[in-house]
Design a protein around this motif. Structure first.
Motif, PDB file in Angstrom:
ATOM      1  N   ILE A 191       0.835  -1.204   0.000  1.00  0.00           N
ATOM      2  CA  ILE A 191       0.000   0.000   0.000  1.00  0.00           C
ATOM      3  C   ILE A 191       0.867   1.250   0.000  1.00  0.00           C
ATOM      4  N   SER A 192       1.939   1.250   0.790  1.00  0.00           N
ATOM      5  CA  SER A 192       2.797   2.438   0.837  1.00  0.00           C
ATOM      6  C   SER A 192       3.445   2.706  -0.519  1.00  0.00           C
ATOM      7  N   HIS A 193       3.860   1.659  -1.223  1.00  0.00           N
ATOM      8  CA  HIS A 193       4.453   1.859  -2.547  1.00  0.00           C
ATOM      9  C   HIS A 193       3.410   2.325  -3.561  1.00  0.00           C
ATOM     10  N   LEU A 194       2.187   1.816  -3.454  1.00  0.00           N
ATOM     11  CA  LEU A 194       1.115   2.275  -4.329  1.00  0.00           C
ATOM     12  C   LEU A 194       0.827   3.756  -4.090  1.00  0.00           C
ATOM     13  N   ILE A 252      -5.376  12.912   6.043  1.00  0.00           N
ATOM     14  CA  ILE A 252      -6.362  11.920   5.631  1.00  0.00           C
ATOM     15  C   ILE A 252      -5.972  10.612   6.287  1.00  0.00           C
ATOM     16  N   MET A 253      -6.874  10.054   7.069  1.00  0.00           N
ATOM     17  CA  MET A 253      -6.607   8.769   7.704  1.00  0.00           C
ATOM     18  C   MET A 253      -7.139   7.660   6.801  1.00  0.00           C
ATOM     19  N   LEU A 254      -6.330   6.616   6.657  1.00  0.00           N
ATOM     20  CA  LEU A 254      -6.674   5.450   5.841  1.00  0.00           C
ATOM     21  C   LEU A 254      -6.753   4.236   6.757  1.00  0.00           C
ATOM     22  N   THR A 255      -7.851   3.490   6.659  1.00  0.00           N
ATOM     23  CA  THR A 255      -7.959   2.338   7.537  1.00  0.00           C
ATOM     24  C   THR A 255      -9.005   1.351   7.071  1.00  0.00           C
ATOM     25  N   ALA A 256      -8.875   0.147   7.567  1.00  0.00           N
ATOM     26  CA  ALA A 256      -9.886  -0.885   7.340  1.00  0.00           C
ATOM     27  C   ALA A 256     -10.933  -0.841   8.454  1.00  0.00           C
ATOM     28  N   LYS A 257     -10.724   0.001   9.463  1.00  0.00           N
ATOM     29  CA  LYS A 257     -11.680   0.113  10.578  1.00  0.00           C
ATOM     30  C   LYS A 257     -12.924   0.848  10.093  1.00  0.00           C
ATOM     31  N   THR A 258     -14.058   0.170  10.118  1.00  0.00           N
ATOM     32  CA  THR A 258     -15.281   0.727   9.553  1.00  0.00           C
ATOM     33  C   THR A 258     -16.296   1.160  10.603  1.00  0.00           C
ATOM     34  N   GLN A 259     -15.980   1.004  11.864  1.00  0.00           N
ATOM     35  CA  GLN A 259     -16.914   1.376  12.916  1.00  0.00           C
ATOM     36  C   GLN A 259     -17.074   2.890  12.985  1.00  0.00           C
ATOM     37  N   LEU A 318     -11.797  11.937  13.465  1.00  0.00           N
ATOM     38  CA  LEU A 318     -12.162  13.317  13.161  1.00  0.00           C
ATOM     39  C   LEU A 318     -12.031  14.208  14.392  1.00  0.00           C
ATOM     40  N   HIS A 319     -12.401  13.690  15.549  1.00  0.00           N
ATOM     41  CA  HIS A 319     -12.240  14.462  16.791  1.00  0.00           C
ATOM     42  C   HIS A 319     -10.765  14.674  17.131  1.00  0.00           C
ATOM     43  N   ALA A 320      -9.916  13.708  16.757  1.00  0.00           N
ATOM     44  CA  ALA A 320      -8.482  13.831  17.034  1.00  0.00           C
ATOM     45  C   ALA A 320      -7.819  14.877  16.148  1.00  0.00           C
ATOM     46  N   GLY A 321      -8.487  15.248  15.040  1.00  0.00           N
ATOM     47  CA  GLY A 321      -7.922  16.281  14.186  1.00  0.00           C
ATOM     48  C   GLY A 321      -7.754  15.900  12.731  1.00  0.00           C
ATOM     49  N   ALA A 322      -8.192  14.710  12.337  1.00  0.00           N
ATOM     50  CA  ALA A 322      -8.107  14.333  10.929  1.00  0.00           C
ATOM     51  C   ALA A 322      -9.083  15.174  10.115  1.00  0.00           C
ATOM     52  N   ASN A 323      -8.699  15.493   8.888  1.00  0.00           N
ATOM     53  CA  ASN A 323      -9.567  16.254   7.996  1.00  0.00           C
ATOM     54  C   ASN A 323     -10.497  15.355   7.192  1.00  0.00           C
ATOM     55  N   ASP A 324     -10.066  14.111   6.994  1.00  0.00           N
ATOM     56  CA  ASP A 324     -10.855  13.171   6.205  1.00  0.00           C
ATOM     57  C   ASP A 324     -10.487  11.756   6.636  1.00  0.00           C
ATOM     58  N   TYR A 325     -11.309  10.809   6.226  1.00  0.00           N
ATOM     59  CA  TYR A 325     -11.159   9.418   6.647  1.00  0.00           C
ATOM     60  C   TYR A 325     -11.584   8.555   5.467  1.00  0.00           C
ATOM     61  N   ILE A 326     -10.692   7.718   4.986  1.00  0.00           N
ATOM     62  CA  ILE A 326     -10.984   6.868   3.832  1.00  0.00           C
ATOM     63  C   ILE A 326     -10.794   5.409   4.225  1.00  0.00           C
ATOM     64  N   LEU A 327     -11.779   4.604   3.850  1.00  0.00           N
ATOM     65  CA  LEU A 327     -11.732   3.185   4.167  1.00  0.00           C
ATOM     66  C   LEU A 327     -10.917   2.416   3.134  1.00  0.00           C
ATOM     67  N   LYS A 328     -10.160   1.430   3.614  1.00  0.00           N
ATOM     68  CA  LYS A 328      -9.453   0.506   2.735  1.00  0.00           C
ATOM     69  C   LYS A 328     -10.396  -0.663   2.462  1.00  0.00           C
ATOM     70  N   PHE A 361      -9.297   1.407  -0.876  1.00  0.00           N
ATOM     71  CA  PHE A 361      -9.736   2.703  -1.389  1.00  0.00           C
ATOM     72  C   PHE A 361      -9.677   2.699  -2.913  1.00  0.00           C
ATOM     73  N   GLN A 362     -10.409   3.615  -3.501  1.00  0.00           N
ATOM     74  CA  GLN A 362     -10.368   3.819  -4.946  1.00  0.00           C
ATOM     75  C   GLN A 362      -9.319   4.900  -5.218  1.00  0.00           C
ATOM     76  N   PRO A 363      -8.288   4.622  -6.023  1.00  0.00           N
ATOM     77  CA  PRO A 363      -7.214   5.589  -6.251  1.00  0.00           C
ATOM     78  C   PRO A 363      -7.687   6.961  -6.731  1.00  0.00           C
ATOM     79  N   ALA A 364      -8.621   7.010  -7.667  1.00  0.00           N
ATOM     80  CA  ALA A 364      -9.071   8.311  -8.183  1.00  0.00           C
ATOM     81  C   ALA A 364      -9.772   9.113  -7.088  1.00  0.00           C
ATOM     82  N   GLU A 365     -10.560   8.450  -6.255  1.00  0.00           N
ATOM     83  CA  GLU A 365     -11.236   9.138  -5.159  1.00  0.00           C
ATOM     84  C   GLU A 365     -10.222   9.676  -4.158  1.00  0.00           C
ATOM     85  N   LEU A 366      -9.239   8.856  -3.815  1.00  0.00           N
ATOM     86  CA  LEU A 366      -8.210   9.291  -2.875  1.00  0.00           C
ATOM     87  C   LEU A 366      -7.468  10.512  -3.417  1.00  0.00           C
ATOM     88  N   LEU A 367      -7.067  10.472  -4.685  1.00  0.00           N
ATOM     89  CA  LEU A 367      -6.353  11.608  -5.271  1.00  0.00           C
ATOM     90  C   LEU A 367      -7.222  12.866  -5.297  1.00  0.00           C
TER      91      LEU A 367
END
Length: 131
Positions: free
Chosen positions: A20-23, A87-94, A102-112, A114-120
């Motif tokens: 994922i990091s290389h992608l 932007i936080m990326l995670t498989a955690k869906t709860q 978001l309360h900790a200060g993230a601006n966005d949250y994307i579930l793994k 992820f769709q590359p075009a949406e992330l970009l």
């Protein structure tokens, strides 16, 4: 009309999954971002404490040593990093995990996964156009 940024765009990618990091690095470099990789929470903490903030941070939640929640709280404590988009990326869906991020200060949250075009699109929306 959008004015190009005067400094090169950069990104900090904090991800312990090598594939994922290389992608993410590949995707961002194609968009002209300079990419800094941190493979775990300890490397990310070191980067945050000793470097100027990048244009954007892509931050995994589940990491060795320091999780993404601790890291977003840490970077929000740094004066120079207070407004850096995260932007936080995670498989955690709860819902509670999303709200916590978001309360900790993230601006966005994307579930793994992820769709590359949406992330970009989200990266560009938060970090601005790349020169």
């Amino acid at each position: 009309m959008t004015v190009p940024r005067s400094i090169p765009a950069s990104a900090l990618v904090v991800e312990d999954d090598e594939h994922i990091s290389h992608l993410l690095k590949f995707m961002l470099q194609r968009e002209k971002y300079t990419v800094h990789l941190a493979r775990d929470g300890r490397e990310a903490k070191e980067f945050i404490e000793h470097n100027d903030p990048p244009s954007i941070v892509l931050l995994d939640v589940m990491l060795p040593f320091f999780d993404g929640f601790a890291l977003v709280a840490l970077l929000r404590e740094q004066a120079a990093w207070k407004t850096t988009p995260v932007i936080m990326l995670t498989a955690k869906t709860q819902e509670q995990d999303i709200v916590r991020a978001l309360h900790a200060g993230a601006n966005d949250y994307i579930l793994k996964p992820f769709q590359p075009a949406e992330l970009l699109a989200r990266v560009k929306r938060l970090s601005g156009p790349v020169a």
